[in-house]
Design an enzyme around this catalytic site. Structure first.
Site, short mmCIF file in Angstrom:
data_model
loop_
_atom_site.label_atom_id
_atom_site.label_comp_id
_atom_site.label_asym_id
_atom_site.label_seq_id
_atom_site.Cartn_x
_atom_site.Cartn_y
_atom_site.Cartn_z
N CYS A 2 -15.47 92.08 -35.08
CA CYS A 2 -15.77 90.88 -34.31
C CYS A 2 -15.29 89.67 -35.12
O CYS A 2 -15.47 89.60 -36.32
CB CYS A 2 -17.24 90.69 -33.98
SG CYS A 2 -17.91 91.97 -32.94
N ARG A 27 -9.85 91.82 -35.88
CA ARG A 27 -11.23 92.20 -36.16
C ARG A 27 -11.90 92.88 -34.96
O ARG A 27 -13.05 93.31 -35.04
CB ARG A 27 -12.05 90.96 -36.54
CG ARG A 27 -11.51 90.24 -37.75
CD ARG A 27 -12.34 89.02 -38.05
NE ARG A 27 -13.67 89.37 -38.46
CZ ARG A 27 -14.05 89.66 -39.69
NH1 ARG A 27 -13.16 89.63 -40.65
NH2 ARG A 27 -15.29 89.97 -39.97
N TRP A 74 -15.58 93.65 -31.19
CA TRP A 74 -15.43 95.09 -31.42
C TRP A 74 -16.80 95.65 -31.07
O TRP A 74 -17.79 95.39 -31.76
CB TRP A 74 -15.08 95.36 -32.88
CG TRP A 74 -14.76 96.81 -33.13
CD1 TRP A 74 -13.54 97.41 -32.97
CD2 TRP A 74 -15.66 97.82 -33.60
NE1 TRP A 74 -13.64 98.74 -33.31
CE2 TRP A 74 -14.92 99.02 -33.70
CE3 TRP A 74 -17.01 97.84 -33.94
CZ2 TRP A 74 -15.49 100.22 -34.13
CZ3 TRP A 74 -17.57 99.04 -34.36
CH2 TRP A 74 -16.80 100.21 -34.46
N ASN A 100 -21.30 88.20 -35.16
CA ASN A 100 -20.58 89.32 -35.78
C ASN A 100 -21.60 90.06 -36.65
O ASN A 100 -22.13 89.47 -37.58
CB ASN A 100 -19.43 88.76 -36.62
CG ASN A 100 -18.82 89.78 -37.57
OD1 ASN A 100 -18.27 89.41 -38.59
ND2 ASN A 100 -18.90 91.04 -37.27
N GLY A 101 -21.89 91.31 -36.29
CA GLY A 101 -22.87 92.07 -37.07
C GLY A 101 -23.76 92.86 -36.13
O GLY A 101 -23.42 93.07 -34.96
N GLU A 484 -2.86 109.88 -46.52
CA GLU A 484 -2.53 108.56 -45.99
C GLU A 484 -1.49 108.67 -44.87
O GLU A 484 -1.59 107.98 -43.85
CB GLU A 484 -2.02 107.66 -47.13
CG GLU A 484 -1.56 106.28 -46.74
CD GLU A 484 -2.61 105.41 -46.06
OE1 GLU A 484 -3.79 105.77 -46.04
OE2 GLU A 484 -2.23 104.35 -45.52
N LYS A 488 -2.16 107.36 -41.10
CA LYS A 488 -1.31 106.38 -40.41
C LYS A 488 -0.95 106.89 -39.02
O LYS A 488 -1.01 106.17 -38.04
CB LYS A 488 -0.01 106.10 -41.19
CG LYS A 488 -0.12 105.24 -42.42
CD LYS A 488 -0.44 103.79 -42.19
CE LYS A 488 -1.88 103.50 -42.11
NZ LYS A 488 -2.75 103.34 -43.18
N GLU A 491 -4.04 106.96 -36.64
CA GLU A 491 -4.51 105.62 -36.27
C GLU A 491 -3.71 105.00 -35.14
O GLU A 491 -4.26 104.39 -34.24
CB GLU A 491 -4.40 104.67 -37.48
CG GLU A 491 -5.48 104.81 -38.50
CD GLU A 491 -5.27 103.85 -39.67
OE1 GLU A 491 -6.23 103.21 -40.07
OE2 GLU A 491 -4.14 103.74 -40.21
N HIS A 507 -5.53 128.38 -47.12
CA HIS A 507 -6.95 128.63 -46.86
C HIS A 507 -7.38 128.11 -45.50
O HIS A 507 -8.54 127.75 -45.31
CB HIS A 507 -7.80 127.99 -47.97
CG HIS A 507 -7.44 128.51 -49.33
ND1 HIS A 507 -7.72 129.79 -49.73
CD2 HIS A 507 -6.77 127.93 -50.36
CE1 HIS A 507 -7.25 129.98 -50.96
NE2 HIS A 507 -6.66 128.86 -51.36
N LYS A 606 -9.66 96.00 -38.10
CA LYS A 606 -9.16 95.93 -39.47
C LYS A 606 -10.26 95.73 -40.48
O LYS A 606 -10.20 96.22 -41.61
CB LYS A 606 -8.14 94.80 -39.58
CG LYS A 606 -7.46 94.82 -40.92
CD LYS A 606 -6.08 94.32 -40.86
CE LYS A 606 -5.35 94.60 -42.14
NZ LYS A 606 -5.05 96.03 -42.32
C1 G6P Z 1 -10.61 99.87 -41.56
C2 G6P Z 1 -9.14 99.59 -41.45
C3 G6P Z 1 -8.38 100.41 -42.48
C4 G6P Z 1 -8.91 100.13 -43.88
C5 G6P Z 1 -10.42 100.36 -43.96
C6 G6P Z 1 -10.99 99.83 -45.26
O1 G6P Z 1 -10.87 101.17 -41.16
O2 G6P Z 1 -8.67 99.88 -40.15
O3 G6P Z 1 -7.00 100.07 -42.44
O4 G6P Z 1 -8.26 100.95 -44.79
O5 G6P Z 1 -11.08 99.66 -42.90
O6 G6P Z 1 -10.82 98.45 -45.29
P1 G6P Z 1 -10.75 97.56 -46.58
O7 G6P Z 1 -10.53 96.17 -46.06
O8 G6P Z 1 -12.09 97.70 -47.26
O9 G6P Z 1 -9.65 98.05 -47.42
#
Ligand code: G6P
Length: 611
Positions: A2, A27, A74, A100-101, A484, A488, A491, A507, A606
């Protein structure tokens, strides 16, 4: 999650709010809304979906108002529809609130309000808060500020809020606990926002509210107090982010821009920090703490998401070169599982945004237990950076695409710098220090070379864009890269993908392999290479499709795999900084070819400021 924004001044607040919301859209983008006061009347406009839907609706109205607040959501409590969108308001439409929260005890507060005759129309926790404020204004005849303060003293949970009242149209009341809130100071105008990105085109002077702080924002001043009503003086900070750093700069997506920026962003992460001829590292933020860190009995690294993958790579780096035991913890688990923390531990928290709630809470717990707490953050002045005793900024520049790319490589650079710094304070020789610092300094050019493979990677994406599963495999330093790469893809393309240490494939995951299953192997020239080749053969023996990331000069792999992406060689510890780049591009192109919104993938945000 948010985003909140607000304006009070002589200008028209509406375009400022809409622009701010656009900047904060990373956000959350489930719904958006604004409210404003004009000629003593408060109005609300909200829309489900992206800020663009709200902008369209607002621009049709041609409104001008000198005070307003806006929110991009969000969803947590209540589905993402127009009714649940913020701002929320009381029955008379005289009070408007954005939040926000999460208000955790909203159900018990709501039950009390219902008994007093309050009605609720949304499924949100926020609607309860605005009505609680309304109750205090009416029952106790309080000012807006005092009513907000009384209400917040009843609330459990997290909030960054902004409140407007038509009875007091010369002010915005804001408060913070657990969610970020920044005040932007202008000339006869003031702003509020969840982060500085929403403010940079208007002012460079900001004030960061801390937890349990509130403020009344007028157009020409602000008054800050604690939630216990004590007056506080706040420091004004100068921000360095430029407005053009947060535009797409000609790229179709922020994600592609941020991938392509990596030669420059990693250069910025190492700038002024390498002493090449002595093989030493200088990190201003750690000054005075180097010995304590180097003497730690244990290092714990805690993070979430992509930052957690950076932590995993750092575990390999620090254990190999510093000889200090390292544990890597999901911040969400760390804070709740009664971890053993000792005073001679150093605990590093990695966070791009510096606002991830779980990471921040874990940090506070570690600090309370007396360990040395270090932040590795991107956003300057963020909550984690401010709460850390010592720390290093990664200086990757603003990252807007929800899928983290350049922040990851910059986190790895900084963790490599920290590794060399500690190691040189322990057993690492000058020769080895020189070799490593030189290798680090050569990375930007090598990343550039990899980015030139963009067309080749796009072609591979075309072949596999309709796959429904992917396997990513790597060993040693590149096992976290496999994780990672899979993250990616998941996501942004919504393709199911799993990352595994290559040897673990036997395994379980090997059962998934058939001729439709692409397996991406991260196979640079390092001590695990021969083993990885055996794992590739195991997949090929079962007709799996193999895409390999290998090093220039490796011709052995060419005939074994279906596609090979060749990257420059580097020191083994630094290979993840190179191997991840083709995986970022592969995920990007697959998602674009599927017609998906790569910058704002569904359900994600994000900055995750809820648990
Ligand atoms: C969210 C974002 C990710 C990020 C994670 C941790 O899930 O979508 O891209 O890696 O938060 O965020 P930070 O800001 O703590 O690295």
């Amino acid at each position: 999650m948010c985003g909140i924004v607000g304006y009070i001044g002589n200008d028209n607040s509406i375009p400022i709010l809409l622009e701010g919301l656009k900047r904060l859209e990373y956000r959350g983008y489930d719904s958006a809304g604004i409210s404003y006061i004009k000629d003593g009347i408060g109005e609300v406009i909200k829309r489900q979906g992206k800020v663009s839907a709200l902008t369209e609706a607002v621009e049709r109205e041609n409104i001008s108002a000198p005070i307003g607040i806006g929110h991009t959501r969000w969803a947590t409590h209540g589905v993402p529809n127009e009714i649940n969108a913020h701002p929320h308001y009381n029955r008379e439409k005289s009070l408007f609130l954005i939040h926000n929260g999460i208000i955790e005890n909203y159900l018990s507060i709501k039950a009390g309000l219902v008994k007093e005759g309050y009605e609720f129309f949304t499924d949100t926790d926020t609607e309860v808060l605005v009505n609680l404020i309304d109750r205090y204004i009416k029952k106790k005849n309080l000012s807006l500020f005092q009513a907000v303060r009384y209400a917040l003293n009843e609330v459990e949970g997290t909030y960054g809020i902004a409140v407007l009242s038509i009875a007091e149209p010369d002010k915005i009341v804001v408060a913070k606990n657990g969610s970020p809130l920044v005040i932007g100071i202008g000339d006869q105008e003031n702003f509020i926002a969840s982060d500085v990105n929403a403010l940079v085109s208007h002012t460079k002077q900001v004030v960061y509210l801390e937890d349990n702080e509130m403020a009344v924002i007028y157009k020409d001043r602000f008054v800050a107090k604690t939630i216990s009503d004590e007056r506080i003086e706040k420091e004004i900070h100068e921000i360095t982010v430029d407005a053009d750093e947060i535009t797409k700069g000609g790229f179709p997506h922020f994600m592609l821009k941020e991938i392509m920026e990596q030669p420059e962003s990693v250069r910025n992460s190492m700038r002024g920090r390498l002493i090449l001829d002595e093989g030493l590292i200088k990190l201003g933020g750690l000054l005075g703490y180097e010995q304590r860190i180097a003497n730690s009995n244990r290092i714990i690294i805690s993070a979430c998401g992509t930052s957690w993958h950076a932590a995993l790579v750092a575990e390999y780096m620090i254990e190999e070169f510093c000889g200090i035991p390292v544990e890597v913890e999901y911040a969400s688990e760390f804070r709740y599982r009664h971890p053993v923390i000792r005073k001679d531990d150093t605990i590093i928290f990695i966070s791009q945004s510096g606002e991830t709630l779980d990471t921040l809470a874990a940090l506070k717990e570690a600090k309370r237990r007396g360990a040395l707490v270090m932040g590795v953050c991107n956003v300057v002045g963020s909550s984690i950076a401010r709460a850390s005793e010592t720390g290093v900024y990664i200086h990757a520049g603003p990252e807007i695409g929800v899928a983290s790319t350049k922040a990851f490589t910059s986190q790895l650079i900084v963790m490599a710098l920290i590794t060399v710094l500690i190691a040189r304070n322990r057993q690492m020789s000058q020769i080895e220090g020189v070799e490593l610092t030189k290798a680090i300094s050569e990375l930007p050019e090598k990343i550039q070379e990899i980015l030139e493979l963009n067309d080749q990677i796009e072609k591979i994406a075309e072949v596999y864009k309709n796959a429904s599963n992917f396997l990513y495999l790597g060993r040693g330093y590149n096992f976290p890269v496999a994780l990672e790469g899979a993250l990616k893809l998941k996501e942004i393309s919504y393709i199911h993908a799993e990352g595994y240490p290559a040897a673990e494939m036997k395994h379980g995951p090997i059962a998934l392999i058939d001729d439709n299953m692409p397996a991406v192997f991260v196979a640079p020239n390092d001590p695990t290479y021969e083993k990885i080749i055996s794992n590739i053969m195991e997949v090929k023996a079962r007709n799996g499709k193999v895409i390999a990331i290998a090093c220039n000069g490796d011709s052995k792999i060419d005939d074994m795999v279906d596609h090979v992406i060749k990257i420059p060689t580097t020191h083994r510890m630094l290979t993840p900084i190179l191997t991840v780049i083709p995986l970022q591009l592969l995920a990007y192109h697959i998602a674009v070819k599927k017609g998906l919104n790569v910058d704002q993938p569904r359900n994600l945000a994000k900055s995750v400021t809820v648990e």
